[in-house]
Scaffold this motif. Sequence first.
Motif, PDB file in Angstrom:
ATOM      1  N   VAL A   1       0.816  -1.217   0.000  1.00  0.00           N
ATOM      2  CA  VAL A   1       0.000   0.000   0.000  1.00  0.00           C
ATOM      3  C   VAL A   1       0.848   1.263   0.000  1.00  0.00           C
ATOM      4  O   VAL A   1       1.962   1.302   0.516  1.00  0.00           O
ATOM      5  N   SER A   2       0.243   2.317  -0.584  1.00  0.00           N
ATOM      6  CA  SER A   2       0.813   3.674  -0.540  1.00  0.00           C
ATOM      7  C   SER A   2       0.188   4.419   0.630  1.00  0.00           C
ATOM      8  O   SER A   2      -0.764   3.939   1.244  1.00  0.00           O
ATOM      9  N   ALA A   3       0.689   5.624   0.857  1.00  0.00           N
ATOM     10  CA  ALA A   3       0.101   6.493   1.879  1.00  0.00           C
ATOM     11  C   ALA A   3      -1.270   6.974   1.403  1.00  0.00           C
ATOM     12  O   ALA A   3      -1.528   7.052   0.202  1.00  0.00           O
ATOM     13  N   MET A   4      -2.153   7.286   2.359  1.00  0.00           N
ATOM     14  CA  MET A   4      -3.523   7.681   2.010  1.00  0.00           C
ATOM     15  C   MET A   4      -3.553   9.027   1.285  1.00  0.00           C
ATOM     16  O   MET A   4      -3.046  10.024   1.820  1.00  0.00           O
TER      17      MET A   4
ATOM     18  N   THR B   1      -1.206  12.256   1.644  1.00  0.00           N
ATOM     19  CA  THR B   1      -0.451  12.238   2.902  1.00  0.00           C
ATOM     20  C   THR B   1       1.030  12.576   2.715  1.00  0.00           C
ATOM     21  O   THR B   1       1.600  13.347   3.496  1.00  0.00           O
ATOM     22  N   THR B   2       1.662  11.992   1.674  1.00  0.00           N
ATOM     23  CA  THR B   2       3.099  12.238   1.496  1.00  0.00           C
ATOM     24  C   THR B   2       3.363  13.731   1.256  1.00  0.00           C
ATOM     25  O   THR B   2       4.278  14.321   1.842  1.00  0.00           O
ATOM     26  N   ASP B   3       2.523  14.352   0.412  1.00  0.00           N
ATOM     27  CA  ASP B   3       2.688  15.795   0.160  1.00  0.00           C
ATOM     28  C   ASP B   3       2.473  16.585   1.452  1.00  0.00           C
ATOM     29  O   ASP B   3       3.198  17.540   1.738  1.00  0.00           O
TER      30      ASP B   3
ATOM     31  N   GLY C   1       3.638   7.462   6.454  1.00  0.00           N
ATOM     32  CA  GLY C   1       2.402   7.523   5.655  1.00  0.00           C
ATOM     33  C   GLY C   1       1.949   6.134   5.242  1.00  0.00           C
ATOM     34  O   GLY C   1       0.793   5.735   5.456  1.00  0.00           O
ATOM     35  N   GLU C   2       2.848   5.366   4.658  1.00  0.00           N
ATOM     36  CA  GLU C   2       2.528   4.016   4.183  1.00  0.00           C
ATOM     37  C   GLU C   2       2.210   3.089   5.360  1.00  0.00           C
ATOM     38  O   GLU C   2       1.376   2.192   5.250  1.00  0.00           O
ATOM     39  N   GLN C   3       2.888   3.320   6.489  1.00  0.00           N
ATOM     40  CA  GLN C   3       2.665   2.446   7.661  1.00  0.00           C
ATOM     41  C   GLN C   3       1.238   2.594   8.191  1.00  0.00           C
ATOM     42  O   GLN C   3       0.606   1.617   8.607  1.00  0.00           O
TER      43      GLN C   3
ATOM     44  N   GLY D   1       4.510   0.189   1.409  1.00  0.00           N
ATOM     45  CA  GLY D   1       5.341   0.398   0.221  1.00  0.00           C
ATOM     46  C   GLY D   1       6.325   1.534   0.418  1.00  0.00           C
ATOM     47  O   GLY D   1       6.351   2.184   1.471  1.00  0.00           O
ATOM     48  N   PHE D   2       7.212   1.741  -0.587  1.00  0.00           N
ATOM     49  CA  PHE D   2       8.006   2.979  -0.677  1.00  0.00           C
ATOM     50  C   PHE D   2       9.145   3.059   0.333  1.00  0.00           C
ATOM     51  O   PHE D   2       9.785   4.070   0.443  1.00  0.00           O
ATOM     52  N   GLN D   3       9.423   1.953   1.068  1.00  0.00           N
ATOM     53  CA  GLN D   3      10.424   2.075   2.126  1.00  0.00           C
ATOM     54  C   GLN D   3      11.284   0.831   2.252  1.00  0.00           C
ATOM     55  O   GLN D   3      10.880  -0.267   1.886  1.00  0.00           O
TER      56      GLN D   3
ATOM     57  N   GLY E   1      11.879   7.113  -3.312  1.00  0.00           N
ATOM     58  CA  GLY E   1      11.556   8.122  -4.331  1.00  0.00           C
ATOM     59  C   GLY E   1      10.066   8.128  -4.603  1.00  0.00           C
ATOM     60  O   GLY E   1       9.380   7.117  -4.397  1.00  0.00           O
ATOM     61  N   ARG E   2       9.545   9.293  -5.085  1.00  0.00           N
ATOM     62  CA  ARG E   2       8.106   9.438  -5.280  1.00  0.00           C
ATOM     63  C   ARG E   2       7.565   8.333  -6.197  1.00  0.00           C
ATOM     64  O   ARG E   2       8.190   7.986  -7.196  1.00  0.00           O
ATOM     65  N   GLY E   3       6.442   7.800  -5.820  1.00  0.00           N
ATOM     66  CA  GLY E   3       5.847   6.699  -6.590  1.00  0.00           C
ATOM     67  C   GLY E   3       6.487   5.353  -6.293  1.00  0.00           C
ATOM     68  O   GLY E   3       6.219   4.357  -6.968  1.00  0.00           O
ATOM     69  N   GLY E   4       7.327   5.292  -5.245  1.00  0.00           N
ATOM     70  CA  GLY E   4       8.162   4.113  -4.986  1.00  0.00           C
ATOM     71  C   GLY E   4       7.427   2.852  -4.574  1.00  0.00           C
ATOM     72  O   GLY E   4       8.006   1.760  -4.615  1.00  0.00           O
ATOM     73  N   SER E   5       6.149   2.957  -4.201  1.00  0.00           N
ATOM     74  CA  SER E   5       5.416   1.735  -3.833  1.00  0.00           C
ATOM     75  C   SER E   5       5.264   0.797  -5.033  1.00  0.00           C
ATOM     76  O   SER E   5       5.159  -0.415  -4.861  1.00  0.00           O
ATOM     77  N   ASP E   6       5.247   1.366  -6.244  1.00  0.00           N
ATOM     78  CA  ASP E   6       5.192   0.509  -7.443  1.00  0.00           C
ATOM     79  C   ASP E   6       6.420  -0.401  -7.465  1.00  0.00           C
ATOM     80  O   ASP E   6       6.324  -1.596  -7.756  1.00  0.00           O
ATOM     81  N   THR E   7       7.579   0.183  -7.143  1.00  0.00           N
ATOM     82  CA  THR E   7       8.828  -0.587  -7.165  1.00  0.00           C
ATOM     83  C   THR E   7       8.827  -1.638  -6.062  1.00  0.00           C
ATOM     84  O   THR E   7       9.259  -2.773  -6.267  1.00  0.00           O
TER      85      THR E   7
HETATM   86  N1  ASP Z   1       3.492   7.793  -1.004  1.00  0.00           N
HETATM   87  C1  ASP Z   1       4.617   7.910  -1.913  1.00  0.00           C
HETATM   88  C2  ASP Z   1       4.365   9.040  -2.897  1.00  0.00           C
HETATM   89  O1  ASP Z   1       3.375   9.728  -2.792  1.00  0.00           O
HETATM   90  C3  ASP Z   1       4.938   6.625  -2.619  1.00  0.00           C
HETATM   91  C4  ASP Z   1       3.846   6.079  -3.523  1.00  0.00           C
HETATM   92  O2  ASP Z   1       2.699   6.521  -3.451  1.00  0.00           O
HETATM   93  O3  ASP Z   1       4.143   5.182  -4.309  1.00  0.00           O
HETATM   94  O4  ASP Z   1       5.178   9.287  -3.751  1.00  0.00           O
END
Ligand code: ASP
Length: 406
Positions: A40-43, A46-48, A73-75, A135-137, A149-155
């Motif tokens: 999961v990503s942050a809600m 949240t990250t912003d 955020g992801e936690q 994710g993302f960590q 890095g931003r979008g890192g939960s995909d990775t």
């Molecule tokens: N929460 C992080 C972001 O906003 C990671 C992700 O969503 O994949 O970049």
Amino acid sequence: MSLIVAKFGGSSVASIEKIKTIAHRVREMRMRGHDVVVVVSAMGDTTDDLIQLAGATGDDLNSREMDMLLATGEQQTAALLAMTLNNMGCSAISLTGWQAGIKSDSSHNKAKINGIENCRIKKEIEAGNIVVIAGFQGISPEGDITTLGRGGSDTTAVALAASLQADRCMIFTDVDGVYTADPRMVPEARKLTKISYEEMLELAVLGAVVMQPRAVEVALAYQIDVEVRCSFNKNPGTIITKEANMEKQVIVSGVAHDVNCARFAIFDVPDQPGIAKTLFKSLAGAGINVDMVIQAAMRNGRNDIAFTIGRDDLKKAIEVIGKLVIEIGASGMTYGDDVAKVSIVGAGMQTNPGVAADMFEALADENINIHMISTSEIKVSCLIDKDCIETAVRALHRKFELDKAE
Ligand code: ASP
Ligand code: ADP
Ligand code: MG
């Protein structure tokens, strides 16, 4: 039993209602007999919001502390989803990146995954749990929390699918799949049934945020099919895979755009060996990635050098280059974040001459000025004024008849 790795992005988990919706979806997978690992990503934003909070503490944002903050955020989402599943009678456990064994390097804010020690995840699956992973960590060799890095939960999701040799890797998001252009900007954009790793990688690098570029790199390296689909309906999505049917037949398979660009130009740089090295080594030393570069033709032993960087790096670049301008004997510099990059991508481009000319024609027909151009075998990118970006993306989508794509 087959194993599914399913990742749900920020907009898919933006509220408890949405978390409940995706919990039903995860439960369905489980009831069909699959083992399930959820990332999961942050809600929502949240990250912003966390980045903004950090900014309020002062100017100097320590990258280790930023990772401590952003990883929370992801936690939150992981724990909330595990609780929701447990409340639905579906046994689930949440894990942070480090509990899941995700080992990264030490580059805070943009860490790379070095490997995954997946024994804890396997143990939880064997115990009958749905494993929900933040994710993302990851965790650095020093034992510090890192983010990818931003979008890192995909990775995170694709790397877990590789490590666990999952049968399916599904990226659930807020659109039905990968489109010929951002469907929020081009309503007539078409969903692609399949796309090759190479084309997806170019689209992602050039601004299509639907997949983080590094996730596509991992998928390519481990030859993992990735399905991108919508969290809120059952429509078939897009498969990112080896050989996609549009390859070589369709010249242009997508248009991407990136508004997070900044331009920089240095005037009257002495035309001597070593100057470009000094400039670009200094930028690299400050962690600034340079994208397009143009060196204008020499006159009177002097050149102009122009380049683009990420918008977030502009402040740092002004400091770095500001100091160097005098040192290298240039006459001045200019910069701004009033630009955007529009790109066309397609594997068929390399065997079809004239594609770049068609692109320039489409932009000229809309009276859009091109500031910089860069090309590779499967893409052409143009830097243009930011306020023209929507017109440009739509014009290119029409020019290459992408509304008719399969
Ligand atoms: N929460 C992080 C972001 O906003 C990671 C992700 O969503 O994949 O970049
Ligand atoms: P998530 O929160 O699920 O990670 P993102 O916002 O990171 O979602 O990515 C999904 C968004 O990507 C879509 O809402 C869409 O606006 C954008 N996008 C950009 N280019 C494309 C494209 N070619 N196909 C699909 N979506 C795209
Ligand atoms: Mg994303």
